[in-house]
Design a protein around this motif. Structure first.
Motif, mmCIF file in Angstrom:
data_model
loop_
_atom_site.group_PDB
_atom_site.id
_atom_site.type_symbol
_atom_site.label_atom_id
_atom_site.label_comp_id
_atom_site.label_asym_id
_atom_site.label_seq_id
_atom_site.Cartn_x
_atom_site.Cartn_y
_atom_site.Cartn_z
ATOM 1 N N GLU A 119 -61.043 16.775 64.881
ATOM 2 C CA GLU A 119 -59.616 16.815 64.569
ATOM 3 C C GLU A 119 -58.984 17.994 65.298
ATOM 4 O O GLU A 119 -59.377 19.155 65.073
ATOM 5 N N PRO A 120 -58.014 17.766 66.190
ATOM 6 C CA PRO A 120 -57.488 18.848 67.039
ATOM 7 C C PRO A 120 -56.928 20.044 66.287
ATOM 8 O O PRO A 120 -57.082 21.180 66.723
ATOM 9 N N ASP A 121 -56.257 19.803 65.161
ATOM 10 C CA ASP A 121 -55.568 20.889 64.462
ATOM 11 C C ASP A 121 -56.440 21.605 63.433
ATOM 12 O O ASP A 121 -55.999 22.582 62.830
ATOM 13 N N LEU A 122 -57.676 21.129 63.238
ATOM 14 C CA LEU A 122 -58.463 21.631 62.115
ATOM 15 C C LEU A 122 -58.827 23.100 62.281
ATOM 16 O O LEU A 122 -58.561 23.923 61.396
ATOM 17 N N VAL A 123 -59.456 23.463 63.378
ATOM 18 C CA VAL A 123 -59.877 24.857 63.573
ATOM 19 C C VAL A 123 -58.678 25.785 63.705
ATOM 20 O O VAL A 123 -58.624 26.825 63.024
ATOM 21 N N PRO A 124 -57.688 25.479 64.560
ATOM 22 C CA PRO A 124 -56.512 26.363 64.611
ATOM 23 C C PRO A 124 -55.833 26.529 63.259
ATOM 24 O O PRO A 124 -55.357 27.632 62.923
ATOM 25 N N GLY A 125 -55.801 25.467 62.472
ATOM 26 C CA GLY A 125 -55.181 25.561 61.153
ATOM 27 C C GLY A 125 -55.915 26.512 60.240
ATOM 28 O O GLY A 125 -55.299 27.306 59.513
ATOM 29 N N HIS A 126 -57.234 26.455 60.253
ATOM 30 C CA HIS A 126 -58.003 27.380 59.428
ATOM 31 C C HIS A 126 -57.856 28.820 59.917
ATOM 32 O O HIS A 126 -57.746 29.751 59.103
ATOM 33 N N LEU A 127 -57.866 29.024 61.214
ATOM 34 C CA LEU A 127 -57.693 30.388 61.731
ATOM 35 C C LEU A 127 -56.351 30.969 61.285
ATOM 36 O O LEU A 127 -56.262 32.149 60.923
ATOM 37 N N SER A 128 -55.314 30.143 61.312
ATOM 38 C CA SER A 128 -54.001 30.612 60.852
ATOM 39 C C SER A 128 -54.022 30.913 59.358
ATOM 40 O O SER A 128 -53.495 31.947 58.910
ATOM 41 N N ALA A 129 -54.653 30.035 58.580
ATOM 42 C CA ALA A 129 -54.714 30.248 57.130
ATOM 43 C C ALA A 129 -55.501 31.503 56.786
ATOM 44 O O ALA A 129 -55.211 32.164 55.778
ATOM 45 N N MET A 130 -56.486 31.845 57.608
ATOM 46 C CA MET A 130 -57.291 33.048 57.394
ATOM 47 C C MET A 130 -56.582 34.309 57.877
ATOM 48 O O MET A 130 -57.054 35.419 57.632
ATOM 49 N N GLY A 131 -55.482 34.138 58.601
ATOM 50 C CA GLY A 131 -54.731 35.281 59.107
ATOM 51 C C GLY A 131 -55.347 35.937 60.316
ATOM 52 O O GLY A 131 -55.060 37.106 60.598
ATOM 53 N N ALA A 133 -55.647 34.119 63.544
ATOM 54 C CA ALA A 133 -55.396 33.348 64.760
ATOM 55 C C ALA A 133 -54.989 34.240 65.924
ATOM 56 O O ALA A 133 -55.376 33.998 67.076
ATOM 57 N N GLY A 134 -54.217 35.282 65.641
ATOM 58 C CA GLY A 134 -53.735 36.157 66.703
ATOM 59 C C GLY A 134 -54.799 37.022 67.349
ATOM 60 O O GLY A 134 -54.534 37.667 68.378
ATOM 61 N N LEU A 135 -56.000 37.040 66.781
ATOM 62 C CA LEU A 135 -57.084 37.848 67.341
ATOM 63 C C LEU A 135 -57.845 37.118 68.455
ATOM 64 O O LEU A 135 -58.673 37.734 69.125
#
Length: 219
Positions: A119-131, A133-135
């Motif tokens: 699922e394309p959005d799955l990993v980016p979505g979790h990284l964002s939820a974990m705070g 993604a910007g790293l």
């Protein structure tokens, strides 16, 4: 070494492998009892795995949903996938202390994720939820590239996107084939998360009990 490339599932998060444990809403959308839904869904899923495994080709959730629900409209298929992913995500568990670890590592290294996912959005979505993604300088997924680890091209895409040679990166993950031997074949250093020491083919010095061992190993 300038970059750390991370696997995601089993490395940066814990998760329940396999299908959603209680697919109540997605089963209802397929007009099936939950038990029957799981049997049919697993059979369809394994058929896709069998077709794609030899060449390490990746398939998407929409691919499986489309053959599972052949009469559904594109909008209904997208809605079904969203519901199923939401139920599957109930088995994903974030690691306490991980944002602080990644923030500390990002002071010394550039970070990226290279993950198998349908699922394309799955990993980016979790990284964002974990705070966190910007790293990360890059998030490369198998469903985006079209092949899954350990196919060489998925690592090559990541290295190209980061603009580095393989020798500048260390790969960290929990799957021997995908996260240790695959990256090593391209010239990357690799570290395997193997808390039970189950993989004797990996030297003890290349094993981690968890991702939290990284600072001491890379010191």
């Amino acid at each position: 070494m300038t970059h750390i490339l991370f696997d995601f599932f089993g490395t940066l998060v814990d998760y329940d492998d396999g299908h959603a444990r209680t697919p109540v809403k997605s089963a209802a959308m397929a007009s099936l009892p939950a038990d029957e839904f799981l049997v049919r869904w697993d059979a369809e899923w394994m058929a896709w795995e069998a077709r794609c495994a030899a060449a390490h080709r990746e398939f998407s959730m929409l691919d499986v949903a489309g053959s599972f629900l052949p009469d559904a409209s594109p909008a209904d298929l997208a809605a079904f996938v969203d519901v199923y992913i939401a139920e599957w995500n109930a088995g994903v568990r974030y690691l306490p202390g991980l944002p602080a670890l990644l923030s500390s590592l990002s002071q010394r290294f550039r970070l990226a994720v290279v993950s198998n996912t349908h699922e394309p959005d799955l990993v980016p979505g979790h990284l964002s939820a974990m705070g966190v993604a910007g790293l990360f300088d890059a998030v490369v997924t198998s469903v985006e590239v079209g092949v899954r680890k350990p196919a060489p091209s998925i690592y090559e895409v990541a290295l190209s996107r980061l603009g580095i040679p393989a020798s500048a990166a260390v790969f960290v993950g929990d799957n021997p084939s995908a996260d240790y031997f695959g990256p090593r074949a391209l010239g990357m250093r690799s570290l395997l998360i193997d808390p039970a020491a189950r993989h004797a083919s990996v030297p003890p010095g290349d094993r981690l009990s968890s991702v939290f061992d990284l600072p001491s190993v890379l010191a």
